[in-house]
Scaffold this active site. Structure first.
Site, PDB file in Angstrom:
ATOM      1  N   ASP A   1     -10.304  -4.099  -4.076  1.00 23.95           N
ATOM      2  CA  ASP A   1      -9.438  -3.012  -3.656  1.00 23.95           C
ATOM      3  C   ASP A   1      -9.590  -1.848  -4.630  1.00 23.95           C
ATOM      4  O   ASP A   1      -9.451  -2.034  -5.839  1.00 23.95           O
ATOM      5  CB  ASP A   1      -7.983  -3.514  -3.657  1.00 23.95           C
ATOM      6  CG  ASP A   1      -6.984  -2.491  -3.150  1.00 23.95           C
ATOM      7  OD1 ASP A   1      -7.370  -1.345  -2.887  1.00 23.95           O
ATOM      8  OD2 ASP A   1      -5.795  -2.852  -3.021  1.00 23.95           O
TER       9      ASP A   1
ATOM     10  N   SER B   1       0.833  -1.198   0.000  1.00 29.13           N
ATOM     11  CA  SER B   1       0.000   0.000   0.000  1.00 29.13           C
ATOM     12  C   SER B   1       0.874   1.257   0.000  1.00 29.13           C
ATOM     13  O   SER B   1       1.631   1.472  -0.934  1.00 29.13           O
ATOM     14  CB  SER B   1      -0.984  -0.030   1.160  1.00 29.13           C
ATOM     15  OG  SER B   1      -1.987   0.955   0.994  1.00 29.13           O
TER      16      SER B   1
ATOM     17  N   HIS C   1      -7.664  -5.484   0.087  1.00 26.00           N
ATOM     18  CA  HIS C   1      -6.514  -4.670   0.456  1.00 26.00           C
ATOM     19  C   HIS C   1      -6.099  -4.982   1.897  1.00 26.00           C
ATOM     20  O   HIS C   1      -6.937  -5.188   2.763  1.00 26.00           O
ATOM     21  CB  HIS C   1      -6.901  -3.198   0.330  1.00 26.00           C
ATOM     22  CG  HIS C   1      -5.748  -2.257   0.439  1.00 26.00           C
ATOM     23  ND1 HIS C   1      -5.029  -1.830  -0.649  1.00 26.00           N
ATOM     24  CD2 HIS C   1      -5.191  -1.655   1.510  1.00 26.00           C
ATOM     25  CE1 HIS C   1      -4.086  -1.005  -0.268  1.00 26.00           C
ATOM     26  NE2 HIS C   1      -4.156  -0.879   1.050  1.00 26.00           N
TER      27      HIS C   1
END
Length: 347
Positions: free
Chosen positions: A284, A189, A314
């Protein structure tokens, strides 16, 4: 009490899929040609009764996130020892945690890793289980970075800390039994954002590239819209409102979202960057941009491996203790890293 809660959660998550889906609102969550893992469906349903992160102050969000992730984290990886240390950074001391597997390959590069959290939440515990998996299966040392967080330290503070940690790790790799003078970079991320930017920054400054870059559901474009931003706008644990909350804290008022150090996908020329492993999660908002960045790397001649775990959401690297498919994915990712290391050795 925490152990009891974790046992209760584990018992619930071990129920047959039809029962688990019935407890999670019923039916199958199918979107964009993908079917959500039933355990992530359970978490998403349960989260509907909790305050959104967007209603919390950053310190409250950090505490709530840490408590929630502790309940789903995997157990320490056998045969991996850890060491806590700190180094001088551009804004003070940077805490680090090193992972050394029992069967370490001394010819493998150190991997410097940055955790997820939108630049606002997260710490060394966020990626603790995954870093252990990565160290053991890839058979190399991993150095996890506890970089500074916004809004107390806005962009580019966290990025600067990761750059400093990577350079220090590269120059001190032998301290961890790794190949001298080289280090790979990885993250998930926002950590994936840092990793992608770092490879580009090394090119801009004329430094040697990282051994490779591991980008797990990376945020590579905070300036543009993609279809997945709308299609998965309300997904758990990362929704579009939460992404906007993160960026509102992370970017200062003078920051330009199109700055390549914020949005590395805005860099025109991606040639000459380190080999990449790019991983996305199906459910996501970031899935489109991760896939697009992988395709751009390939088009630029960068050796790139791409994987999308369609049924996962995610942040799945933090769910190895609760979602078997997430644990399996993390081990496969570590296997891809091992294959990259062996490919380097054979080149």
């Amino acid at each position: 009490m925490a152990d009891v809660q974790k046992l209760i959660l584990k018992t619930i998550l071990s129920l047959p899929t039809p029962i688990l889906r019935a407890l999670s609102g019923g039916g199958v969550v199918y979107r964009g040609g993908r079917t959500l893992d039933p355990r992530f469906q359970f978490f998403a349903h349960a989260a509907q009764g909790l305050p959104s992160m967007t209603t919390l102050a950053p310190d409250e969000a950090r505490a709530a996130s840490a408590k929630g992730l502790a309940a789903v984290a995997g157990s320490p990886e056998p045969g991996v020892r850890t060491e806590s240390l700190s180094i001088d950074g551009p804004g003070g001391q940077i805490p680090l945690r090193a992972y050394r597997p029992a069967e370490q390959d001394a010819s493998a590069p150190l991997i410097v890793f940055a955790h997820f959290g939108g630049g606002v939440i997260g710490d060394l515990e966020t990626c603790h289980a995954f870093c252990g998996i990565l160290a053991r299966i890839a058979r190399t040392a991993v150095l996890s970075v506890d970089y500074r967080l916004a809004p107390d330290h806005r962009f580019p503070a966290g990025l600067d800390d990761v750059l400093a940690a990577w350079r220090w790790g590269r120059d001190n790799a032998v301290r961890f039994g790794a190949a001298p003078g080289v280090a790979a970079i990885g993250g998930d991320s926002m950590g994936g954002n840092f990793a992608a930017v770092l490879a580009q920054e090394a090119k801009r400054t004329g430094e040697a590239q990282p051994a490779f870059q591991l980008l797990i559901y990376p945020a590579v474009d905070v300036a543009s819209e993609t279809p997945s931003m709308s299609l998965y706008a309300d997904t758990y644990p990362l929704s579009r409102p939460i992404m906007e909350w993160f960026m509102g804290h992370y970017m200062g008022p003078e920051a330009d979202p199109a700055d390549p150090r914020l949005s590395p996908d805005k860099t025109q020329d991606l040639s000459g960057l380190a080999p990449a492993i790019v991983v996305t999660a199906g459910f996501d908002p970031l899935v489109d941009q991760g896939e697009a960045y992988a395709k751009r790397l390939i088009a630029a001649g960068v050796p790139t491996t791409y994987r999308c775990y369609d049924s996962l959401a995610h942040g799945f690297t933090a769910f190895t203790g609760a979602v078997p498919a997430a644990d399996a994915a993390c081990r496969e990712i570590a296997g891809l890293v091992r294959a990259e290391i062996e490919g380097r050795a054979g080149a």
